[in-house]
Design a protein around this motif. Structure first.
Motif, short mmCIF file in Angstrom:
data_model
loop_
_atom_site.label_atom_id
_atom_site.label_comp_id
_atom_site.label_asym_id
_atom_site.label_seq_id
_atom_site.Cartn_x
_atom_site.Cartn_y
_atom_site.Cartn_z
N UNK A 1 11.44 -5.42 -5.72
CA UNK A 1 11.38 -6.88 -5.65
C UNK A 1 10.13 -7.26 -4.87
N UNK A 2 9.07 -7.73 -5.54
CA UNK A 2 7.81 -8.03 -4.85
C UNK A 2 7.88 -9.23 -3.91
N UNK A 3 9.04 -9.90 -3.89
CA UNK A 3 9.23 -11.01 -2.94
C UNK A 3 10.06 -10.58 -1.72
N UNK A 4 10.51 -9.33 -1.73
CA UNK A 4 11.30 -8.81 -0.61
C UNK A 4 10.35 -8.19 0.41
N UNK A 5 10.23 -8.85 1.56
CA UNK A 5 9.24 -8.44 2.57
C UNK A 5 9.43 -7.00 3.01
N UNK A 6 10.66 -6.57 3.22
CA UNK A 6 10.91 -5.21 3.67
C UNK A 6 10.40 -4.19 2.65
N UNK B 1 7.31 -1.41 3.01
CA UNK B 1 7.46 0.01 2.69
C UNK B 1 6.40 0.44 1.67
N UNK B 2 6.09 -0.44 0.73
CA UNK B 2 5.03 -0.19 -0.25
C UNK B 2 3.69 -0.02 0.46
N UNK B 3 3.37 -0.93 1.35
CA UNK B 3 2.11 -0.86 2.09
C UNK B 3 2.07 0.38 2.97
N UNK B 4 3.20 0.71 3.59
CA UNK B 4 3.27 1.93 4.41
C UNK B 4 2.99 3.17 3.57
N UNK C 1 3.98 -9.66 -4.18
CA UNK C 1 2.97 -8.64 -3.89
C UNK C 1 3.46 -7.32 -4.48
N UNK C 2 2.80 -6.86 -5.55
CA UNK C 2 3.33 -5.70 -6.26
C UNK C 2 2.30 -4.63 -6.55
N UNK C 3 1.04 -4.86 -6.20
CA UNK C 3 0.02 -3.85 -6.48
C UNK C 3 -1.08 -3.93 -5.45
N UNK C 4 -1.88 -2.89 -5.40
CA UNK C 4 -2.98 -2.85 -4.45
C UNK C 4 -4.05 -3.85 -4.87
N UNK C 5 -4.41 -4.81 -4.00
CA UNK C 5 -5.45 -5.78 -4.36
C UNK C 5 -6.77 -5.08 -4.65
N UNK C 6 -7.51 -5.66 -5.57
CA UNK C 6 -8.72 -4.99 -6.07
C UNK C 6 -9.74 -4.72 -4.97
N UNK C 7 -9.90 -5.64 -4.01
CA UNK C 7 -10.92 -5.45 -3.00
C UNK C 7 -10.54 -4.39 -1.97
N UNK C 8 -9.34 -3.81 -2.07
CA UNK C 8 -8.95 -2.68 -1.22
C UNK C 8 -9.09 -1.34 -1.94
N UNK C 9 -9.56 -1.38 -3.17
CA UNK C 9 -9.65 -0.17 -3.97
C UNK C 9 -10.63 0.84 -3.39
N UNK C 10 -11.81 0.37 -2.97
CA UNK C 10 -12.83 1.30 -2.47
C UNK C 10 -12.29 2.12 -1.30
N UNK C 11 -11.61 1.45 -0.37
CA UNK C 11 -11.04 2.15 0.78
C UNK C 11 -9.98 3.16 0.33
#
Length: 668
Positions: A323-328, A332-335, A374-384
């Motif tokens: 659920x991309x609207x579920x903050x928790x 976990x996705x970002x972690x 929020x369900x995918x890695x934003x494009x401007x974070x791809x290089x990193x």
């Protein structure tokens, strides 16, 4: 640019557009005229509209598909198209043609079903301005001039001229609405150009295709079964253009998609072109890239592009939120992204801002609750993220995919016969039609050409793969999971597990002993080695399932752990455990820390053997003790099969005796 004429009551015609005209006549009784023109970027933004700009009406009915298609994804427009594309100074900017339908508008602003020819309006003059001598040439005796309900369309041969009255006609995008809205956002948003494009940007011209749905412009339709009102046709075009602009197949997506972390990572593993070789990349000439199959166990393929995507996914182990609207879940996705793609203690970041900070500031409200999915890695974070992949994963992945002995053998053959850069690789890069043409041309000069240059090598490589697990996608995924365990999860934490070179040496040993053949036998046992692990008991057919992949992975783990333990015990002068005691050792929870989750591996494999198919027809009469003994006997034999070379090497060293060990009690 719209012109208010003193001679036209309430009419606001735009400045003429010039271009070419044509007609689609691919169905009998249907003629669909169109007009193709180049619009200055400001005119395109000002004069063209998207479906969301059409005045709302409760009378309008939209299918679920149409609702989805007409909805503008503002986040995609701003982040992907404007920020990720239009504002990127390194990108070459190009949009294909936007498709527009001219639609009649009533006095209430709503779209009408047809152009109303009953109203009396003066037709706009030609030329539109008495001082425009070029436009005056369109007032010619050979010109076909069509004036209908606020539209003026003039054609002379293939050349054409178009105007419309803003008060009576809407120019609505039926394909390219996100592109058009992105251009508007790019110019108008205060965060970007704030209402004015710079001088260089204003020189841009946008290709636009206008569909003309009126008989006087050449439109014809004798098929009356469907809704062929202006609105009905526009919606049909809308649906068909979006439906038929199908997502490219997975292989081509991996070649083309610059916004996918998986696609970007996969491309670091293969050469950029066909007929190109490299020491630290898989040659694209030997990779199955022409279709979206993940298999590479036949023909000349070293691997498959789609399968490499699956390997990258397995290696990264990123966990997208359900659920991309579920903050928790998003946290976990970002972690998981930072755990896999952060470098050392440094998280994935862009211009000093962490991904988590970006999420809180751009996707959450002041209370930290999500207000945007929020369900995918934003494009401007791809290089990193890609840098993290190149440091954390690519080195050991490439070693597994290139240096494992069966792959080395294939590459050696290919290079000895110049298959990658020579005729073979260039031939395999062709389309099917071009292959057929080349084959015909070359065989006309030399009847043995195709057999000698192509088929001989395909058959030779195919022969290398005969019943080899190394070329089965499910096995390679399990192998990569072992690589991740050693080189990523436990790297620097557990010296028992060694490194990727130890893994390769271990795998090469299994391959050389014939253990990695799908139909490998197990001495003194009725069933083949891989039966009840990955193949059916009545045949060597592979069962493809996640549980099977898990069992292959766990068996590789126990074999590898056993290999490492025996070597460590030999080096330390310790007694070598017999196969049953070694099995008992790995079943114990107390050893899971030194030999990562060895108890879980044991339990998973035990369950694979603990089946009625294994016990046979008399299973109902068997005692539980008899069943446990049968499982222990086979399980220890399977374990020993992967360690046979080490056991033979250690024969002179003291080994614990199996005959003296007590029965194992096992609750699974």
């Amino acid at each position: 640019m719209f012109i208010i004429s003193n001679n036209e009551d309430k009419a606001r015609y735009n400045k003429p557009l010039y271009g070419l005209t044509g007609t689609y006549t691919l169905s009998e009784g249907i003629a669909l005229p169109y007009f193709l023109s180049l619009l200055e970027i400001n005119r395109a933004i000002d004069e063209l509209e998207i479906a969301e700009q059409i005045p709302a009406s409760l009378d309008t009915e939209w299918s679920l598909k149409e609702l989805f298609q007409r909805e503008i994804d503002e986040k995609r427009v701003k982040d992907d198209i404007v920020k990720g594309y239009l504002l990127d100074p390194k990108k070459l900017k190009f949009f294909n043609a936007i498709t527009i339908v001219l639609m009649p508008k009533g006095t209430d602003g709503k779209i009408q079903d047809s152009f109303d020819n009953s109203a009396s309006f003066e037709t706009p003059p030609i030329p539109w301005d008495s001082t425009d001598y070029d436009d005056a040439q369109w007032n010619h005796s050979s010109a076909n001039i069509a004036n209908f309900s606020g539209v003026q369309f003039v054609s002379i041969g293939l050349s054409a001229r178009l105007r419309w009255d803003e008060d009576r006609v809407l120019a609505v995008a039926v394909d390219g609405q996100h592109r058009l809205w992105a251009l508007r956002t790019f110019r108008e948003d205060p965060n970007f150009r704030g209402g004015t494009l710079n001088t260089i940007e204003q020189q841009t011209k946008i290709p636009v295709m206008f569909v003309l749905l009126h008989p006087s412009a050449g439109f014809q339709n004798v098929q009356g079964e469907s809704d062929y009102s202006i609105r009905g046709i526009a919606r049909e075009l809308f649906t068909d253009l979006n439906k038929n602009a199908k997502t490219v197949d997975k292989a081509r997506e991996l070649i083309l998609d610059d916004k996918s972390i998986n696609a970007q990572c996969v491309r670091t593993l293969v050469t950029e072109r066909t007929a190109q070789d490299a020491k630290d990349r898989l040659p694209l000439s030997l990779v199955r890239w022409q279709d979206d199959s993940h298999k590479f166990d036949t023909s000349y393929y070293l691997n498959s592009l789609v399968h490499l995507d699956l390997l990258v996914s397995a290696a990264l182990n990123i966990k997208p939120p359900r659920d991309p609207m579920e903050t928790k879940q998003v946290k976990e996705f970002i972690d998981s992204i930072n755990d896999s793609l952060g470098i050392g203690e440094q998280q994935v970041q862009h211009e000093g801002r962490s991904l988590y900070q970006y999420y809180l500031e751009d996707y959450c409200d002041d209370d930290g609750e999500a207000d945007t999915p929020f369900s995918r890695l934003p494009e401007h974070y791809l290089d990193s993220a890609i840098k993290g992949f190149e440091i954390n994963f690519r080195p050991w992945l490439i070693k597994l995919l290139l240096d494992f002995k069966p792959y080395r053998n294939l590459l050696k053959y290919a290079r000895e016969h110049n298959l990658v850069e020579g005729t073979f690789g260039r031939f395999q890069a062709q389309t099917s039609k071009h292959k057929a043409n080349i084959k015909q041309q070359e065989n006309a000069r030399d009847s043995d050409w195709h057999n000698r240059e192509i088929l001989t090598h395909q058959n030779a490589i195919n022969g290398m793969k005969d019943s080899q697990w190394a070329f089965k996608a499910i096995f390679q995924k399990a192998m990569v999971r072992l690589g991740r365990l050693v080189e990523f999860d436990q790297k620097g934490k557990n010296k028992n597990l060694g490194n990727i070179d130890d893994v390769l040496s271990f795998l090469d040993g299994l391959y050389e002993q014939g253990i990695l053949k799908v139909n490998a036998k197990l001495s003194n046992h009725a069933f083949s080695l891989w039966t009840f692990i990955a193949t059916n008991q009545n045949s060597d057919k592979i069962k493809v399932a996640k549980t099977v992949e898990d069992r292959i992975f766990y068996l590789l783990c126990l074999w590898y752990f056993g290999t490492r333990k025996i070597k460590i015990d030999i080096a330390n002068g310790d007694a070598i455990l017999s196969k049953r005691k070694l099995l008992k050792f790995f079943s114990a929870d107390t050893n899971k820390g030194h030999w990562t989750n060895c108890n879980i591996a044991y339990q998973s494999l035990y369950k694979g053997f603990d089946t009625n198919a294994f016990y046979g027809k008399e299973h109902e009469q068997m005692s539980d003790e008899r069943k446990r003994d049968m499982v222990r006997d086979r399980f220890s034999a399977v374990l020993a099969a992967g360690l046979s070379e080490l056991y033979s090497q250690s024969s002179s060293q003291e080994r614990s005796e199996e005959d003296d060990e007590p029965d194992l009690e096992q609750d699974v």
